[in-house]
Every structure is written in structure tokens, then in C-alpha cells.
Design a protein around this motif. Structure first.
Motif, short mmCIF file in Angstrom:
data_model
loop_
_atom_site.label_atom_id
_atom_site.label_comp_id
_atom_site.label_asym_id
_atom_site.label_seq_id
_atom_site.Cartn_x
_atom_site.Cartn_y
_atom_site.Cartn_z
N UNK A 270 11.65 78.06 74.38
CA UNK A 270 12.78 78.41 75.22
C UNK A 270 12.30 79.38 76.30
N UNK A 271 12.57 79.06 77.55
CA UNK A 271 12.14 79.90 78.66
C UNK A 271 13.30 80.78 79.12
N UNK A 272 13.16 82.10 79.09
CA UNK A 272 14.23 82.98 79.59
C UNK A 272 14.37 82.84 81.11
N UNK A 273 15.58 82.58 81.56
CA UNK A 273 15.85 82.50 82.99
C UNK A 273 16.99 83.45 83.32
N UNK A 274 17.66 83.25 84.45
CA UNK A 274 18.79 84.11 84.80
C UNK A 274 20.02 83.81 83.96
N UNK A 275 21.12 84.44 84.30
CA UNK A 275 22.34 84.33 83.50
C UNK A 275 23.17 83.10 83.88
N UNK A 276 23.63 82.40 82.85
CA UNK A 276 24.47 81.22 82.96
C UNK A 276 23.79 80.11 83.78
N UNK A 277 22.68 79.62 83.25
CA UNK A 277 21.91 78.59 83.95
C UNK A 277 22.68 77.27 83.95
N UNK A 278 22.74 76.64 85.12
CA UNK A 278 23.52 75.42 85.30
C UNK A 278 22.65 74.17 85.46
N UNK A 279 22.03 74.05 86.64
CA UNK A 279 21.35 72.81 87.00
C UNK A 279 19.85 73.02 87.22
N UNK A 280 19.13 71.90 87.22
CA UNK A 280 17.68 71.92 87.34
C UNK A 280 17.24 70.88 88.37
#
Length: 327
Positions: A270-280
Motif C-alpha cells: 500500500x502506497x501512502x498518498x494524499x487524503x481521499x484519493x480518487x482517480x489514477x
């Protein structure tokens, strides 16, 4: 260029070299900001925002024309699709989208455009050159996700409330099958060989893998993150590498992107990203993957080969969709 940018580009170039391809090229990234009523433009050479373009209200779905000259944006609260000149950032025309367009996908030929109308339980098909509605297809309640098979023959729409993936023939514009998935399906992504379809279920907390020929679910992928409540794990955006080895799934308020072995369906990390990730969205060379992080108002840049977040880029208010120029 700061050290973080150099490090990020270095990792991407190294990853591409290890895969036997040329170093990563520079591309243009477009991010729709749902509350900012704007599109942020990012240059991957500098990893910085180079412009902010005003569009209609509540922009969500976003895509780029096959030649890279136009950007299409769902202006959901204005019931239209804005078409922007990629060179100037100006809205040059609007398309008749039907009510509340949320997501869409272009035909492999570049025309027509297939649009999910969330408030009207239908898919609208638009000739983008003539600005003409070719068909309105009834589907389930709250349609959102839109996927297109590699050969362009089958369109799939997911309906959030009906909890189905609807298979649509792109020649007849008829629904030819429906597959039940878990609660609130948000995104549909075909594998490059067209054999499987991955559908995320935001409330169900799973990704269903559908055998396209058999039209049945053959695997359900689940997620478990230490110190994160199960309710916060809400799968949304999905991207799968062209070689079919890796899949990436945005997990919403869990603030993670899952990396999955696309052959065994095992979650690798699992890669930590910003808050409330939506699309890629991948860059065309698939060296980098960009994620939109809604409540932290930024975009995370992931080195695909290294499976590591290398940069965070501030954008507008509530970034939702992301698309990358093909050239």
C-alpha cells in the motif's frame, strides 16, 4: 529544479531503463478540481503546475482527444461537457451531455464520446464533431464508471445504486448483459488483452474481476491495511499496466494506493498518498502514475517500476479526475 523533482525524475528514468525502454518523456497532466471549477495543468518535466483553466461547475470526468489538441471536462452541475483548446486553455465549445455527466470515455477512433449521466440513469453517446446525441441508453441507477474494451466493441457502465456492470454493444447501442458486483461500483477497467474487467466497489470495499467472455465474477480482491478502519477502505480508480503484471487501486479515505499482482490478484503493498484519493492515470510510457487526492488538494506522483511515491504537487480545490496528453 529542486532535489525532490530531480529524485522523482531520476527514479522514473531508472525504472524505464530497467524495463528496457527509453527514459521517461515529458507529458502534460490535466487535473479537474471539483470545488475549484477549474483544471490544473502540470508539466511532468518540472513536476509543477503551469496553468489553471476555468471551466463549468463541479468538473469531474476528464479526458484528452487522441491527438492531444483538446481536453474534455464533465461540468456536472451545468449539465454539459466543456471542450478546451489544449494550447490556450480556453473553452472553445460545449457538448450536449445530458443531465449530470460524471465520467466518460472516448471511442478508440476518437469519436464518439460515451457519457454516464448520474442523475438520469442513462448513458449518452455523443458525436463530438457534430455535437449530436447518437443514442441514450437506459442503465441502472446512478451510472458512473465507464470502461471500453481494447477492440472498442464493448462498453461497460457501472451503476452505483443498482450495483451492476452493464455490458453495451457499441454497434447497436444495446445493453447485452448485466453482472452483479459489490456495493457502489465506481470504476471499470479492462485488461489490455480484453479478457478481464476490473470493477471497484466503494462501499463493498472490493474489486471484482470479471471474465469478459463468460460475463461472471471470477475473483474478488479485498484489502486490509494495518491501523486503518475497514470502513475507510473505499476502492475507486483503477489502472492496470499494459503488460498485465501490475494493477493500482485508489482506496479513497484510506489515503493509499494498493499495488496488486494482476496475475495472482495478491495485494503486494500500500502506497501512502494524499487524503481521499480518487482517480489514477498513467503517463503514456507508464513510467509514472498520478493520483488525485481530494481533501488534501494535491496530486501524488508514483514511480511505477519502483512502486514508490516520489512527489506531491499542490493543485486546486478538491481534485477529482486526471488525464494525461498522449504526446
Amino acid at each position: 529544479m529542486d532535489r525532490c523533482v530531480k529524485a522523482g525524475l531520476g527514479l522514473a528514468a531508472l525504472g524505464a531503463t530497467l524495463l528496457g525502454s527509453a527514459p521517461a518523456e515529458a507529458y502534460t497532466v490535466y487535473v479537474s478540481n471539483e470545488k475549484g471549477n477549474s483544471v490544473s495543468v502540470i508539466d511532468t518535466a518540472t513536476m509543477a503546475v503551469t496553468g489553471t483553466w476555468k471551466v463549468g461547475r463541479r468538473p469531474r470526468g476528464i479526458t484528452v482527444s487522441r491527438d492531444g489538441k483538446e481536453v474534455f471536462v464533465c461540468a456536472s452541475d451545468d449539465d454539459r461537457i466543456d471542450v478546451l483548446d489544449a494550447a490556450t486553455g480556453k473553452v472553445v465549445r460545449s457538448l450536449r451531455s445530458g443531465p449530470d455527466p460524471e465520467q466518460f470515455i472516448l471511442d478508440r477512433s476518437g469519436n464518439p464520446l460515451y457519457v454516464a449521466n448520474e442523475d438520469d440513469s442513462q448513458v449518452t453517446i455523443i458525436d463530438i464533431e457534430k455535437n449530436k446525441v447518437l443514442a441514450e441508453i437506459p442503465v441502472g441507477v446512478e451510472p458512473e464508471g465507464m470502461g471500453l474494451s481494447p477492440d472498442g466493441k464493448v462498453l461497460v457502465n457501472t451503476s452505483e445504486t443498482t450495483n451492476m456492470a452493464h455490458f453495451i454493444d457499441t454497434k447497436t447501442f444495446q445493453v447485452i448483459d448485466n453482472v452483479l458486483v459489490d456495493a457502489r461500483p465506481r470504476f471499470a477497467e479492462f485488461t489490455a488483452d480484453g479478457k478481464f474487467l476490473w470493477v471497484s466497489a466503494e462501499v463493498g470495499g472490493t474489486v471484482s474481476v470479471i471474465d469478459v467472455a463468460a460475463r461472471r465474477v471470477v475473483k474478488k480482491i479485498t484489502f486490509k491495511i494495518p491501523s486503518v478502519n475497514d470502513e475507510a477502505i473505499q476502492p475507486v480508480g483503477i489502472r492496470i499496466t499494459k503488460d498485465g503484471t501490475k494493477a493500482f487501486v485508489a482506496l479513497g479515505p484510506a489515503n493509499r494506493v494498493a499495488v496488486i499482482d494482476a496475475k495472482t490478484y495478491d495485494v503486494q503493498k500500500y502506497l501512502p498518498v494524499g487524503q481521499r484519493v480518487w482517480q489514477l492515470a498513467f503517463t503514456p510510457d507508464q513510467a509514472m502514475l498520478f493520483s488525485t487526492n481530494g481533501t488534501s488538494n494535491d496530486v501524488s506522483v508514483i514511480d511505477v517500476a519502483a512502486e514508490k511515491v516520489v512527489k506531491s504537487i499542490p493543485v486546486g480545490l478538491l481534485p477529482w479526475g486526471v488525464a494525461i496528453s498522449p504526446n
